[in-house]
Design a protein around this motif. Sequence first.
Motif, PDB file in Angstrom:
ATOM      1  N   GLU A   1       0.828  -1.203   0.000  1.00 48.92           N
ATOM      2  CA  GLU A   1       0.000   0.000   0.000  1.00 48.92           C
ATOM      3  C   GLU A   1       0.867   1.259   0.000  1.00 48.92           C
ATOM      4  O   GLU A   1       1.909   1.332   0.664  1.00 48.92           O
ATOM      5  CB  GLU A   1      -0.924   0.008   1.223  1.00 48.92           C
ATOM      6  CG  GLU A   1      -2.060  -0.999   1.126  1.00 48.92           C
ATOM      7  CD  GLU A   1      -3.083  -0.814   2.226  1.00 48.92           C
ATOM      8  OE1 GLU A   1      -2.728  -0.256   3.279  1.00 48.92           O
ATOM      9  OE2 GLU A   1      -4.246  -1.223   2.021  1.00 48.92           O
ATOM     10  N   GLU A   2       0.384   2.251  -0.744  1.00 49.52           N
ATOM     11  CA  GLU A   2       1.101   3.517  -0.886  1.00 49.52           C
ATOM     12  C   GLU A   2       0.098   4.660  -0.741  1.00 49.52           C
ATOM     13  O   GLU A   2      -1.041   4.563  -1.200  1.00 49.52           O
ATOM     14  CB  GLU A   2       1.763   3.576  -2.263  1.00 49.52           C
ATOM     15  CG  GLU A   2       2.651   4.773  -2.506  1.00 49.52           C
ATOM     16  CD  GLU A   2       3.357   4.654  -3.853  1.00 49.52           C
ATOM     17  OE1 GLU A   2       4.593   4.559  -3.868  1.00 49.52           O
ATOM     18  OE2 GLU A   2       2.654   4.660  -4.890  1.00 49.52           O
ATOM     19  N   LEU A   3       0.525   5.722  -0.094  1.00 47.56           N
ATOM     20  CA  LEU A   3      -0.317   6.902   0.101  1.00 47.56           C
ATOM     21  C   LEU A   3       0.076   7.958  -0.920  1.00 47.56           C
ATOM     22  O   LEU A   3       1.260   8.303  -1.035  1.00 47.56           O
ATOM     23  CB  LEU A   3      -0.126   7.441   1.524  1.00 47.56           C
ATOM     24  CG  LEU A   3      -0.949   8.668   1.922  1.00 47.56           C
ATOM     25  CD1 LEU A   3      -2.435   8.322   2.002  1.00 47.56           C
ATOM     26  CD2 LEU A   3      -0.458   9.205   3.269  1.00 47.56           C
ATOM     27  N   TRP A   4      -0.892   8.447  -1.670  1.00 45.53           N
ATOM     28  CA  TRP A   4      -0.662   9.479  -2.684  1.00 45.53           C
ATOM     29  C   TRP A   4      -1.466  10.709  -2.303  1.00 45.53           C
ATOM     30  O   TRP A   4      -2.668  10.625  -2.074  1.00 45.53           O
ATOM     31  CB  TRP A   4      -1.092   8.959  -4.060  1.00 45.53           C
ATOM     32  CG  TRP A   4      -0.868   9.928  -5.182  1.00 45.53           C
ATOM     33  CD1 TRP A   4       0.210  10.743  -5.363  1.00 45.53           C
ATOM     34  CD2 TRP A   4      -1.744  10.164  -6.291  1.00 45.53           C
ATOM     35  NE1 TRP A   4       0.067  11.472  -6.513  1.00 45.53           N
ATOM     36  CE2 TRP A   4      -1.117  11.139  -7.109  1.00 45.53           C
ATOM     37  CE3 TRP A   4      -2.976   9.641  -6.683  1.00 45.53           C
ATOM     38  CZ2 TRP A   4      -1.700  11.616  -8.280  1.00 45.53           C
ATOM     39  CZ3 TRP A   4      -3.546  10.099  -7.859  1.00 45.53           C
ATOM     40  CH2 TRP A   4      -2.911  11.083  -8.649  1.00 45.53           C
ATOM     41  N   VAL A   5      -0.796  11.856  -2.216  1.00 48.47           N
ATOM     42  CA  VAL A   5      -1.433  13.098  -1.778  1.00 48.47           C
ATOM     43  C   VAL A   5      -1.232  14.172  -2.843  1.00 48.47           C
ATOM     44  O   VAL A   5      -0.119  14.382  -3.320  1.00 48.47           O
ATOM     45  CB  VAL A   5      -0.843  13.617  -0.446  1.00 48.47           C
ATOM     46  CG1 VAL A   5      -1.734  14.719   0.128  1.00 48.47           C
ATOM     47  CG2 VAL A   5      -0.670  12.496   0.549  1.00 48.47           C
TER      48      VAL A   5
END
Length: 320
Positions: free
Chosen positions: A256-260
Amino acid sequence: MNAPLRLGTRASALATTQSGHVAAMLRERTGREVELVEVTTRGDVDRSPLASIGGTGVFVSALRDALLAGEVDLAVHSLKDLPTGAAEGIALAAVPPREDPRDALVARDGLTLGELPVGSRVGTGSPRRAAQLAALGLGLEITAIRGNVGTRIGHVEDGRLDAVVLAQAGLSRLGRDGEVTEVLDPFQMLPAPGQGALAVECRAGDEDLVALLAALDHPSTRAAVTAERAVLSTLEAGCSAPVGALAEVVEGDDGEELWVRAVVMSTDGALSVRMSATGSPGDAHGVGSRLGQEMLADGAADLMEGPQPEGSDRVGEQHA
């Protein structure tokens, strides 16, 4: 038998619908009975512009006061209304799964944003929406409005406005998403930090209830809104322009990766700083804070004129 949990809520149709949704989740997941307790906030009775009466915090403070006074056991807010600073004695016990965070257009004759004629009157109570609409260069006349969802859509129905921009989440929760003529792409209009998410708060010292409410928490939603609010809180240190932010947890090559994504704009939409960042969901606050710092270094600090960012202690948009 345990006494019913007293859930504090604003009295508006959207607030009671949202609170009823949380109450139903609690009954289903914990077996506890829940009763809604309506609390009137200053933002409900004072129809002045939010900037002049204290911003979005006016929708939150009365509910928090009722919590601390023991009049209610928990409270439900639209998360974008929460001030970014911590509240003494209050725990953000759960962030349930998020509704669609995007903005939506409700326009006459089924029109989309691009189909509205030059000079069309578009209503919004949000400096963020107003600035991003202006930046699109469509020649729209942007009109400041307040009021609940029904009141705002009523301005289109009676011909006073050609369109209004509202949160898709609120329309969906009220069963009015069929009136939407266009859901706006975040590349056109980034939503407010926390838009579409709910916040469930209780007294920090009520450890049993904090543990019980954890059953409602959605880790991906919490990570996303934590990052968005970290961007906002960082920008508040040096920027008072409209702010939009949207984070998502996606599957990357290594998990999982967080993209902002975030934008800071001048109030007239003429100037903006747009940036994005990625990182680990477990470092959501750090990812958002670093992005905010990079934006300040890239010129966001110069966009100092105009209303305060949405979700701040001072100014923002009202629920819808």
